[in-house]
Scaffold this motif. Structure first.
Motif, PDB file in Angstrom:
ATOM      1  N   LEU A  29       0.836  -0.964  -0.062  1.00  0.00           N
ATOM      2  CA  LEU A  29      -0.034   0.021   0.085  1.00  0.00           C
ATOM      3  C   LEU A  29       0.962   1.148  -0.071  1.00  0.00           C
ATOM      4  CD1 LEU A  29      -2.909   0.939   0.274  1.00  0.00           C
ATOM      5  CD2 LEU A  29      -2.591   1.247   2.673  1.00  0.00           C
ATOM      6  N   ILE A  30       0.846   1.892  -0.897  1.00  0.00           N
ATOM      7  CA  ILE A  30       1.630   3.338  -1.155  1.00  0.00           C
ATOM      8  C   ILE A  30       0.639   4.620  -0.714  1.00  0.00           C
ATOM      9  CG2 ILE A  30       2.924   4.686  -2.757  1.00  0.00           C
ATOM     10  CD1 ILE A  30       3.629   2.446  -4.289  1.00  0.00           C
ATOM     11  N   ASN A  31       1.317   5.488   0.117  1.00  0.00           N
ATOM     12  CA  ASN A  31       0.605   6.754   0.501  1.00  0.00           C
ATOM     13  C   ASN A  31       1.353   7.929  -0.506  1.00  0.00           C
ATOM     14  OD1 ASN A  31      -0.508   9.007   1.730  1.00  0.00           O
ATOM     15  ND2 ASN A  31       0.463   8.559   3.639  1.00  0.00           N
ATOM     16  N   ARG A  32       0.645   8.415  -1.365  1.00  0.00           N
ATOM     17  CA  ARG A  32       1.133   9.724  -1.923  1.00  0.00           C
ATOM     18  C   ARG A  32       0.579  10.731  -1.542  1.00  0.00           C
ATOM     19  NH1 ARG A  32       2.010   6.909  -8.156  1.00  0.00           N
ATOM     20  NH2 ARG A  32       3.793   5.502  -7.677  1.00  0.00           N
ATOM     21  N   ASN A  33      -0.268  10.771  -0.467  1.00  0.00           N
ATOM     22  CA  ASN A  33      -0.844  11.883   0.077  1.00  0.00           C
ATOM     23  C   ASN A  33       0.336  12.760   0.715  1.00  0.00           C
ATOM     24  OD1 ASN A  33      -3.800  12.160  -0.017  1.00  0.00           O
ATOM     25  ND2 ASN A  33      -3.476   9.993   0.840  1.00  0.00           N
ATOM     26  N   HIS A  34      -0.314  13.971   0.991  1.00  0.00           N
ATOM     27  CA  HIS A  34       0.621  15.071   1.712  1.00  0.00           C
ATOM     28  C   HIS A  34       0.592  14.771   3.304  1.00  0.00           C
ATOM     29  CE1 HIS A  34       2.157  16.713  -1.668  1.00  0.00           C
ATOM     30  NE2 HIS A  34       1.069  17.017  -2.048  1.00  0.00           N
ATOM     31  N   ALA A  35      -0.370  13.908   3.720  1.00  0.00           N
ATOM     32  CA  ALA A  35      -0.700  13.625   5.154  1.00  0.00           C
ATOM     33  C   ALA A  35      -0.717  12.133   5.493  1.00  0.00           C
ATOM     34  CB  ALA A  35      -2.267  14.013   5.355  1.00  0.00           C
ATOM     35  N   LYS A  36      -0.393  11.876   6.782  1.00  0.00           N
ATOM     36  CA  LYS A  36      -0.178  10.566   7.402  1.00  0.00           C
ATOM     37  C   LYS A  36      -1.300   9.796   7.404  1.00  0.00           C
ATOM     38  CE  LYS A  36       0.843  10.042  11.787  1.00  0.00           C
ATOM     39  NZ  LYS A  36       1.643  10.039  13.081  1.00  0.00           N
ATOM     40  N   LEU A  37      -1.534   8.389   6.824  1.00  0.00           N
ATOM     41  CA  LEU A  37      -2.470   7.725   6.997  1.00  0.00           C
ATOM     42  C   LEU A  37      -2.574   6.996   8.271  1.00  0.00           C
ATOM     43  CD1 LEU A  37      -2.441   5.871   3.575  1.00  0.00           C
ATOM     44  CD2 LEU A  37      -3.382   8.036   3.985  1.00  0.00           C
ATOM     45  N   GLU A  38      -3.672   6.944   9.057  1.00  0.00           N
ATOM     46  CA  GLU A  38      -3.460   6.400  10.477  1.00  0.00           C
ATOM     47  C   GLU A  38      -4.420   5.410  10.451  1.00  0.00           C
ATOM     48  OE1 GLU A  38      -2.435   9.850  13.334  1.00  0.00           O
ATOM     49  OE2 GLU A  38      -4.234  10.472  12.304  1.00  0.00           O
ATOM     50  N   ASN A  39      -4.205   4.200  11.346  1.00  0.00           N
ATOM     51  CA  ASN A  39      -5.152   3.381  11.502  1.00  0.00           C
ATOM     52  C   ASN A  39      -5.903   2.473  10.344  1.00  0.00           C
ATOM     53  OD1 ASN A  39      -5.311   3.496  14.522  1.00  0.00           O
ATOM     54  ND2 ASN A  39      -6.644   5.223  14.272  1.00  0.00           N
ATOM     55  N   VAL A  40      -4.812   2.298   9.830  1.00  0.00           N
ATOM     56  CA  VAL A  40      -5.151   1.492   8.234  1.00  0.00           C
ATOM     57  C   VAL A  40      -5.376   0.229   8.447  1.00  0.00           C
ATOM     58  CG1 VAL A  40      -4.011   1.163   6.122  1.00  0.00           C
ATOM     59  CG2 VAL A  40      -3.299   3.230   7.158  1.00  0.00           C
ATOM     60  N   MET A  41      -6.550  -0.278   7.904  1.00  0.00           N
ATOM     61  CA  MET A  41      -7.158  -1.354   7.776  1.00  0.00           C
ATOM     62  C   MET A  41      -7.360  -2.005   6.399  1.00  0.00           C
ATOM     63  SD  MET A  41      -8.173  -4.414   9.372  1.00  0.00           S
ATOM     64  CE  MET A  41      -9.298  -4.441  10.894  1.00  0.00           C
ATOM     65  N   VAL A  42      -6.832  -3.197   6.198  1.00  0.00           N
ATOM     66  CA  VAL A  42      -6.849  -3.634   4.919  1.00  0.00           C
ATOM     67  C   VAL A  42      -7.486  -5.330   4.922  1.00  0.00           C
ATOM     68  CG1 VAL A  42      -5.616  -4.442   2.657  1.00  0.00           C
ATOM     69  CG2 VAL A  42      -4.720  -2.331   4.116  1.00  0.00           C
ATOM     70  N   THR A  43      -8.385  -5.422   4.198  1.00  0.00           N
ATOM     71  CA  THR A  43      -9.053  -6.638   4.191  1.00  0.00           C
ATOM     72  C   THR A  43      -8.706  -7.417   2.786  1.00  0.00           C
ATOM     73  OG1 THR A  43     -10.764  -6.041   5.598  1.00  0.00           O
ATOM     74  CG2 THR A  43     -11.234  -8.160   4.230  1.00  0.00           C
ATOM     75  N   SER A  44      -8.139  -8.519   2.487  1.00  0.00           N
ATOM     76  CA  SER A  44      -8.010  -9.134   1.325  1.00  0.00           C
ATOM     77  C   SER A  44      -8.650 -10.292   1.184  1.00  0.00           C
ATOM     78  CB  SER A  44      -6.583  -9.240   1.150  1.00  0.00           C
ATOM     79  OG  SER A  44      -5.721 -10.054   2.084  1.00  0.00           O
ATOM     80  N   ARG A  45      -9.207 -10.689  -0.122  1.00  0.00           N
ATOM     81  CA  ARG A  45      -9.690 -11.829  -0.564  1.00  0.00           C
ATOM     82  C   ARG A  45      -9.801 -12.149  -1.825  1.00  0.00           C
ATOM     83  NH1 ARG A  45     -15.831 -11.904  -1.278  1.00  0.00           N
ATOM     84  NH2 ARG A  45     -16.281  -9.942  -2.122  1.00  0.00           N
ATOM     85  N   GLY A  46      -9.857 -13.402  -2.382  1.00  0.00           N
ATOM     86  CA  GLY A  46      -9.892 -13.660  -3.810  1.00  0.00           C
ATOM     87  C   GLY A  46     -11.034 -14.607  -4.210  1.00  0.00           C
ATOM     88  N   TYR A  47     -11.772 -14.139  -5.182  1.00  0.00           N
ATOM     89  CA  TYR A  47     -12.998 -15.001  -5.536  1.00  0.00           C
ATOM     90  C   TYR A  47     -13.288 -14.897  -6.904  1.00  0.00           C
ATOM     91  CZ  TYR A  47     -14.355 -10.060  -6.121  1.00  0.00           C
ATOM     92  OH  TYR A  47     -14.769  -8.751  -6.260  1.00  0.00           O
ATOM     93  N   GLY A  48     -14.166 -16.062  -7.414  1.00  0.00           N
ATOM     94  CA  GLY A  48     -14.296 -16.208  -9.086  1.00  0.00           C
ATOM     95  C   GLY A  48     -14.719 -17.407  -9.107  1.00  0.00           C
TER      96      GLY A  48
END
Length: 129
Positions: free
Chosen positions: A28-47
């Protein structure tokens, strides 16, 4: 209640599937000018494969923060799931405001032909906006 939450559009945050010497990894890349806080990422695959539904386990990742211009490793990813939709649902806060977006890599989009150089990672990868 959910209708009362202001979900501002996600800008300058990207999910990248990169290929390095140790295989494929998701960042996950942050190209914002601000800090990202409490980042939650949910990943899954389906098909579907040969008319049979397939899905992977759902994984959840918590990252306390990602500074401006920085990146974080989410997880390694195995080539055996590239024929599925690979979904990364990202939620985070900037200055107390919640942001939320699904990034979906469609089946067979994670291929060598789609690799480009990702400056922050200093490796080749597939960048999803």
């Amino acid at each position: 209640m959910k209708k009362d939450i202001d979900f501002s559009p996600v800008k300058d945050v990207h999910v990248v599937i990169g290929k390095g010497d140790e295989g494929w990894k998701v960042f996950l890349i942050n190209r914002n000018h601000a800090k990202l806080e409490n980042v939650m990422v949910t990943s899954r695959g389906y098909g579907e494969t040969k008319m049979e539904k397939q899905k992977t386990s759902t994984l959840r990742h918590m990252i306390p923060y990602i500074d401006s211009g920085e990146y974080a490793l989410i997880e390694p990813i195995d080539e055996s799931v590239f024929h599925l939709n690979n979904e990364y649902w990202v939620s985070y806060f900037i200055n107390g405001q919640v942001y939320d977006k699904k990034f979906i890599f469609v089946p067979d989009s994670i291929v060598e032909e789609n690799l480009t150089f990702i400056e922050e990672l200093q490796m080749s990868g597939i960048l999803h906006d």
